[in-house]
Design a protein around this motif. Structure first.
Motif, PDB file in Angstrom:
ATOM      1  N   LEU A  46       0.659  -1.180   0.140  1.00  0.00           N
ATOM      2  CA  LEU A  46      -0.045  -0.050  -0.120  1.00  0.00           C
ATOM      3  C   LEU A  46       0.913   1.253   0.040  1.00  0.00           C
ATOM      4  O   LEU A  46       0.624   2.176  -0.870  1.00  0.00           O
ATOM      5  N   HIS A  47       1.849   1.318   0.857  1.00  0.00           N
ATOM      6  CA  HIS A  47       2.819   2.332   0.654  1.00  0.00           C
ATOM      7  C   HIS A  47       3.421   2.770  -0.494  1.00  0.00           C
ATOM      8  O   HIS A  47       3.646   3.960  -0.806  1.00  0.00           O
ATOM      9  N   HIS A  48       3.661   1.610  -1.366  1.00  0.00           N
ATOM     10  CA  HIS A  48       4.149   1.914  -2.823  1.00  0.00           C
ATOM     11  C   HIS A  48       2.984   2.055  -3.781  1.00  0.00           C
ATOM     12  O   HIS A  48       3.467   2.106  -4.961  1.00  0.00           O
ATOM     13  N   SER A  49       1.621   2.036  -3.382  1.00  0.00           N
ATOM     14  CA  SER A  49       0.829   2.216  -4.349  1.00  0.00           C
ATOM     15  C   SER A  49      -0.117   3.519  -3.818  1.00  0.00           C
ATOM     16  O   SER A  49      -1.377   2.946  -3.281  1.00  0.00           O
ATOM     17  N   PRO A  50       0.015   4.626  -4.431  1.00  0.00           N
ATOM     18  CA  PRO A  50      -0.703   5.680  -3.899  1.00  0.00           C
ATOM     19  C   PRO A  50      -1.924   6.150  -4.478  1.00  0.00           C
ATOM     20  O   PRO A  50      -2.839   6.747  -4.165  1.00  0.00           O
ATOM     21  N   HIS A  51      -2.185   5.166  -5.733  1.00  0.00           N
ATOM     22  CA  HIS A  51      -3.710   5.240  -6.321  1.00  0.00           C
ATOM     23  C   HIS A  51      -4.519   4.358  -5.535  1.00  0.00           C
ATOM     24  O   HIS A  51      -5.797   4.302  -5.857  1.00  0.00           O
ATOM     25  N   VAL A  52      -4.109   3.540  -4.454  1.00  0.00           N
ATOM     26  CA  VAL A  52      -5.203   2.932  -3.489  1.00  0.00           C
ATOM     27  C   VAL A  52      -5.797   3.771  -2.536  1.00  0.00           C
ATOM     28  O   VAL A  52      -5.090   4.408  -1.640  1.00  0.00           O
TER      29      VAL A  52
ATOM     30  N   ALA B  28       0.630   0.357   9.964  1.00  0.00           N
ATOM     31  CA  ALA B  28       1.081   1.625   9.933  1.00  0.00           C
ATOM     32  C   ALA B  28       1.554   2.402   8.912  1.00  0.00           C
ATOM     33  O   ALA B  28       0.882   3.472   8.475  1.00  0.00           O
ATOM     34  N   GLY B  29       2.525   2.061   8.217  1.00  0.00           N
ATOM     35  CA  GLY B  29       2.923   2.801   6.973  1.00  0.00           C
ATOM     36  C   GLY B  29       2.175   2.817   5.674  1.00  0.00           C
ATOM     37  O   GLY B  29       2.422   3.512   4.985  1.00  0.00           O
ATOM     38  N   GLY B  30       1.421   1.753   5.767  1.00  0.00           N
ATOM     39  CA  GLY B  30       0.492   1.528   4.651  1.00  0.00           C
ATOM     40  C   GLY B  30      -0.728   2.407   4.434  1.00  0.00           C
ATOM     41  O   GLY B  30      -1.227   2.407   3.291  1.00  0.00           O
ATOM     42  N   LEU B  31      -1.011   3.195   5.530  1.00  0.00           N
ATOM     43  CA  LEU B  31      -2.146   3.930   5.441  1.00  0.00           C
ATOM     44  C   LEU B  31      -2.130   5.443   4.816  1.00  0.00           C
ATOM     45  O   LEU B  31      -2.782   6.123   4.898  1.00  0.00           O
ATOM     46  N   THR B  32      -0.736   5.652   4.288  1.00  0.00           N
ATOM     47  CA  THR B  32      -0.384   7.125   4.155  1.00  0.00           C
ATOM     48  C   THR B  32      -1.084   7.716   2.931  1.00  0.00           C
ATOM     49  O   THR B  32      -1.427   8.919   2.890  1.00  0.00           O
ATOM     50  N   HIS B  33      -1.519   6.766   2.034  1.00  0.00           N
ATOM     51  CA  HIS B  33      -2.457   7.392   0.897  1.00  0.00           C
ATOM     52  C   HIS B  33      -4.052   7.084   0.882  1.00  0.00           C
ATOM     53  O   HIS B  33      -4.742   7.653   0.130  1.00  0.00           O
ATOM     54  N   VAL B  34      -4.366   6.236   2.134  1.00  0.00           N
ATOM     55  CA  VAL B  34      -5.652   5.830   2.097  1.00  0.00           C
ATOM     56  C   VAL B  34      -6.652   6.981   2.383  1.00  0.00           C
ATOM     57  O   VAL B  34      -6.435   7.522   3.505  1.00  0.00           O
ATOM     58  N   LYS B  35      -7.856   7.205   1.668  1.00  0.00           N
ATOM     59  CA  LYS B  35      -9.018   7.843   2.157  1.00  0.00           C
ATOM     60  C   LYS B  35     -10.165   7.682   2.815  1.00  0.00           C
ATOM     61  O   LYS B  35     -10.434   8.322   3.640  1.00  0.00           O
ATOM     62  N   THR B  36     -10.243   6.251   2.692  1.00  0.00           N
ATOM     63  CA  THR B  36     -11.351   5.571   3.356  1.00  0.00           C
ATOM     64  C   THR B  36     -10.964   4.256   3.925  1.00  0.00           C
ATOM     65  O   THR B  36     -10.280   3.528   3.242  1.00  0.00           O
ATOM     66  N   PHE B  37     -11.050   4.093   5.394  1.00  0.00           N
ATOM     67  CA  PHE B  37     -10.526   2.977   6.134  1.00  0.00           C
ATOM     68  C   PHE B  37     -11.614   2.509   6.798  1.00  0.00           C
ATOM     69  O   PHE B  37     -12.371   3.327   7.728  1.00  0.00           O
TER      70      PHE B  37
END
Length: 147
Positions: free
Chosen positions: A14-20, A39-48
């Protein structure tokens, strides 16, 4: 139920997939240690979405707060914490989450046990927030809530 290792691998991806933009882990039986793995993978997520994770409760919520303090996740717009067995004493962590996510416009806290006093603890954060909708259905609220 995903293992901590599975979530660590997903976090890296997820960290390397900003389109997710959306992550739905509803019903995955998450616990506190799962949030540290993410923790580190949620940086680009808009909906969790963590709906229907009764094992999450206060410890998991506190783990989410702690894990996000170092990740600079500022993009989150919608957070679903319904059916996560949250209690009145967890409202401090909810308040902290609301402050951490300045773009948060939607928060689902339905089917928990926050109670009238717990919701009252959220009042100042709600006034200062950008929330457009807040779902509080089935939270042990008495008829005097909101008056």
């Amino acid at each position: 139920k995903p293992s901590v290792e599975d979530l660590q691998t997903m976090s890296i991806a997820l960290h390397h997939s900003p389109h997710v933009n959306e992550l739905d882990l509803g019903g995955c039986n998450l616990k506190a240690n799962h949030f540290f793995a993410l923790a580190g993978g949620l940086t680009h997520v808009k909906t969790f979405d963590t709906l229907s994770n009764p094992g999450l409760h206060g410890d998991g919520l506190k783990a989410l707060v702690k894990s996000q303090k170092s990740s600079n996740i500022l993009t989150l717009e919608y957070l679903a914490l319904g059916e996560c067995n949250l209690q009145e004493e967890d409202c401090g962590a909810i308040t902290e989450l609301m402050c951490m996510f300045p773009l948060l416009t939607g928060l689902n806290l339905s089917s928990n046990h926050l109670g009238t006093l717990g919701i009252a603890q959220l009042e100042n954060s709600l006034i200062r927030s950008r929330l457009e909708f807040l779902i509080l259905d089935d939270n042990d609220l008495d008829s005097e809530a909101g008056s």
